[in-house]
Design a protein around this motif. Structure first.
Motif, PDB file in Angstrom:
ATOM      1  N   VAL A  83       0.892  -1.425   0.273  1.00 17.64           N
ATOM      2  CA  VAL A  83      -0.123   0.130  -0.305  1.00 17.64           C
ATOM      3  C   VAL A  83       0.811   1.221   0.692  1.00 17.64           C
ATOM      4  N   SER A  84       0.243   2.286  -0.354  1.00 19.77           N
ATOM      5  CA  SER A  84       1.106   3.825  -0.882  1.00 19.77           C
ATOM      6  C   SER A  84       1.406   4.136   1.237  1.00 19.77           C
ATOM      7  N   PRO A  85       3.234   4.410   0.843  1.00 21.28           N
ATOM      8  CA  PRO A  85       3.474   4.975   2.280  1.00 21.28           C
ATOM      9  C   PRO A  85       2.522   6.138   2.846  1.00 21.28           C
ATOM     10  N   TYR A  86       1.695   6.626   2.299  1.00 18.09           N
ATOM     11  CA  TYR A  86       0.383   7.605   2.698  1.00 18.09           C
ATOM     12  C   TYR A  86      -1.214   6.667   3.383  1.00 18.09           C
ATOM     13  N   ARG A 139      -3.193  13.219  -1.802  1.00 18.17           N
ATOM     14  CA  ARG A 139      -2.652  13.487  -3.272  1.00 18.17           C
ATOM     15  C   ARG A 139      -0.800  12.799  -3.845  1.00 18.17           C
ATOM     16  N   LEU A 140      -0.627  13.714  -4.146  1.00 17.70           N
ATOM     17  CA  LEU A 140       1.020  12.834  -5.054  1.00 17.70           C
ATOM     18  C   LEU A 140       1.565  13.237  -3.112  1.00 17.70           C
ATOM     19  N   ASP A 141       1.713  14.126  -3.165  1.00 17.17           N
ATOM     20  CA  ASP A 141       2.725  14.671  -1.735  1.00 17.17           C
ATOM     21  C   ASP A 141       1.894  14.009  -0.619  1.00 17.17           C
ATOM     22  N   MET A 157      -1.218   6.109  -5.466  1.00 20.93           N
ATOM     23  CA  MET A 157      -0.610   4.611  -4.806  1.00 20.93           C
ATOM     24  C   MET A 157       0.454   4.509  -5.501  1.00 20.93           C
ATOM     25  N   VAL A 158       1.166   3.658  -6.746  1.00 20.26           N
ATOM     26  CA  VAL A 158       2.564   3.344  -7.048  1.00 20.26           C
ATOM     27  C   VAL A 158       3.124   5.635  -7.554  1.00 20.26           C
ATOM     28  N   SER A 159       2.356   5.787  -7.832  1.00 19.04           N
ATOM     29  CA  SER A 159       3.529   7.114  -7.688  1.00 19.04           C
ATOM     30  C   SER A 159       4.497   8.109  -6.214  1.00 19.04           C
ATOM     31  N   GLN A 160       3.055   7.640  -5.546  1.00 18.81           N
ATOM     32  CA  GLN A 160       3.811   8.109  -4.178  1.00 18.81           C
ATOM     33  C   GLN A 160       5.085   7.421  -3.738  1.00 18.81           C
ATOM     34  N   ARG A 218      -4.146  15.492   2.811  1.00 18.49           N
ATOM     35  CA  ARG A 218      -4.941  14.819   2.641  1.00 18.49           C
ATOM     36  C   ARG A 218      -6.374  15.938   1.675  1.00 18.49           C
ATOM     37  N   LEU A 219      -6.957  14.893   1.484  1.00 20.42           N
ATOM     38  CA  LEU A 219      -8.477  16.055   0.122  1.00 20.42           C
ATOM     39  C   LEU A 219      -9.696  16.337   1.699  1.00 20.42           C
ATOM     40  N   THR A 220      -9.719  15.596   2.132  1.00 20.61           N
ATOM     41  CA  THR A 220     -10.594  16.351   3.590  1.00 20.61           C
ATOM     42  C   THR A 220      -9.616  16.041   4.883  1.00 20.61           C
ATOM     43  N   ASP A 221     -10.632  16.897   5.876  1.00 18.89           N
ATOM     44  CA  ASP A 221      -9.581  16.707   7.072  1.00 18.89           C
ATOM     45  C   ASP A 221     -10.605  15.500   7.191  1.00 18.89           C
ATOM     46  N   ASP A 222     -11.747  14.723   7.000  1.00 18.44           N
ATOM     47  CA  ASP A 222     -11.694  13.469   7.671  1.00 18.44           C
ATOM     48  C   ASP A 222     -11.501  12.347   6.746  1.00 18.44           C
ATOM     49  N   ASP A 223     -10.706  12.138   6.462  1.00 16.95           N
ATOM     50  CA  ASP A 223     -10.642  11.408   5.177  1.00 16.95           C
ATOM     51  C   ASP A 223     -11.996  10.574   4.618  1.00 16.95           C
TER      52      ASP A 223
END
Length: 370
Positions: free
Chosen positions: A134-137, A143-145, A302-305, A148-153
């Motif tokens: 899974v992504s490190p995030y 997003r790539l960096d 995911m992969v790019s992250q 988080r997209l929202t404050d509640d995920d």
């Protein structure tokens, strides 16, 4: 529990919980750390899925496969999502301590990759092989960096799981009559189209060992004002991987950086920049209604992250290599066992050169005939 020839199972009673491990009959319990390999399975699986690899590794190694909390024969205690994946990695640490294993070679597949990176942040390891991690995030909502997209995920956590699949998993259905049955999901999501194996019943058995009790897979969900209307709850595996709870990108800051080999299938539908487990990607495809658009709810890359974090890892003095396998899905160790085994043996230094001199973030493309 279906065990292949030469594989044994036992319970390790730690002060945290009882953990099931698979070992090879005849392995030397006093093997040196550079000849000790610890295998951590993925979500919706168990240590059973490692048995072919265990059989095929050289006799000089001590090989241990650990059932993570809530999977296989390990105790099904709740996962506290607020700790990220630390419940699982701390369980592994307690188990290895009782087995007198220090600084092993770690192999982590999918969820096991997340546990392996968390373990490496807290304990010394010799090398890390990340298989379809899974992504490190975490899973979803970034997003790539990693922001988080929202404050509640929103769109992350326990609500991501298909309810009908979870129902069939709970019922321990083993047929392939429905596209949401565990066997159908294995064929469609875990391996590339056309892959066949005499051990499919065993891999389905590993899936069916997943606990769906409260606090295990997938976890609870709460309502969200953001699309698609749910957010992570407090307990469970998928909630532990929500970006507010899980971030192992700090692996970049380790003072002692173990060599990392990242093995992935090019056809992986689960861990991808366009993952079919990501509601934002499903929204973009029109499968989920009322998607608010790429500006608000882009698919998680995911992969790019992972590639970007490993690039930073090498820039900070570490070594990371990417091995991308064409024609392979989510389980390279099942789909290309010889290639996977050789990559692991090279990483450990058993054959060829150890991973440390490898070109940083090198992408090695192998033909599907391999």
């Amino acid at each position: 529990m279906a065990l292949l020839d030469g594989i044994t199972s036992r319970i390790i009673d730690t002060d945290r919980l009882s953990v099931n491990v698979l070992e090879r009959a005849g392995d030397d319990a006093a093997a040196a750390p550079d000849r000790t390999v610890v295998l951590l399975h993925g979500s919706l699986s168990s240590a059973l899925a490692w048995q072919e690899l265990m059989q095929d590794l050289p006799a000089e190694f001590r090989v241990v496969a650990v059932d993570l909390r809530g999977f296989g024969g390990t105790e099904h205690m709740p996962v506290d999502a607020s700790r990220g994946i630390r419940d699982l990695s701390d369980d592994v640490a307690a188990t290895l301590a009782l087995m007198d294993i220090e600084a092993p070679h770690l192999v982590g597949w999918d969820l096991g990759g997340a546990a392996a990176l968390q373990f490496a942040l807290d304990h010394p390891v010799r090398t890390i092989l990340l298989e379809s991690p899974v992504s490190p995030y975490g899973v979803g909502g970034t997003r790539l960096d990693g922001t988080r997209l929202t404050d509640d995920d929103a769109g992350c956590g326990g609500g991501m799981a298909n309810a009908e699949f979870v129902r069939r998993l709970t019922a321990r259905e083993s047929d392939a009559e429905s596209p949401t049955s565990p066997r159908s999901v294995f064929r469609a999501s875990f391996v590339a189209e056309g892959f066949e194996t005499e051990h499919e019943d065993l891999w389905v058995e590993a899936m069916l060992s997943t606990s769906t009790a409260t606090g295990n897979y997938p976890g609870d969900a709460v309502t969200s004002p953001h699309w698609p209307g749910y957010a992570p709850g407090r307990f469970g595996v998928l909630n532990a991987l929500a970006p507010s709870n899980f971030d192992v990108s700090t692996i970049v800051d380790l003072a002692e950086k173990p060599p990392i080999l990242w093995v992935r299938g090019v056809l992986d539908p689960l861990v991808s920049d366009t993952s079919f487990s990501d509601p934002n990607h499903l929204g973009a495809l029109g499968i989920l209604p009322d998607w608010p658009g790429a500006d608000i709810a882009p698919a998680q890359p995911m992969v790019s992250q992972t590639r970007e974090v490993l690039r930073r890892y090498t820039d900070a003095g570490g070594t990371a290599t990417e091995l991308a396998l064409p024609g392979v899905g989510h389980t390279p160790h099942l789909e290309r066992p010889a290639v996977f085994r050789r990559a692991l043996l090279e990483l450990t230094g058993y054959i060829g050169s150890p991973a440390s001199p490898a070109p940083p973030t090198e992408a090695i493309i192998l033909s599907s005939s391999d």
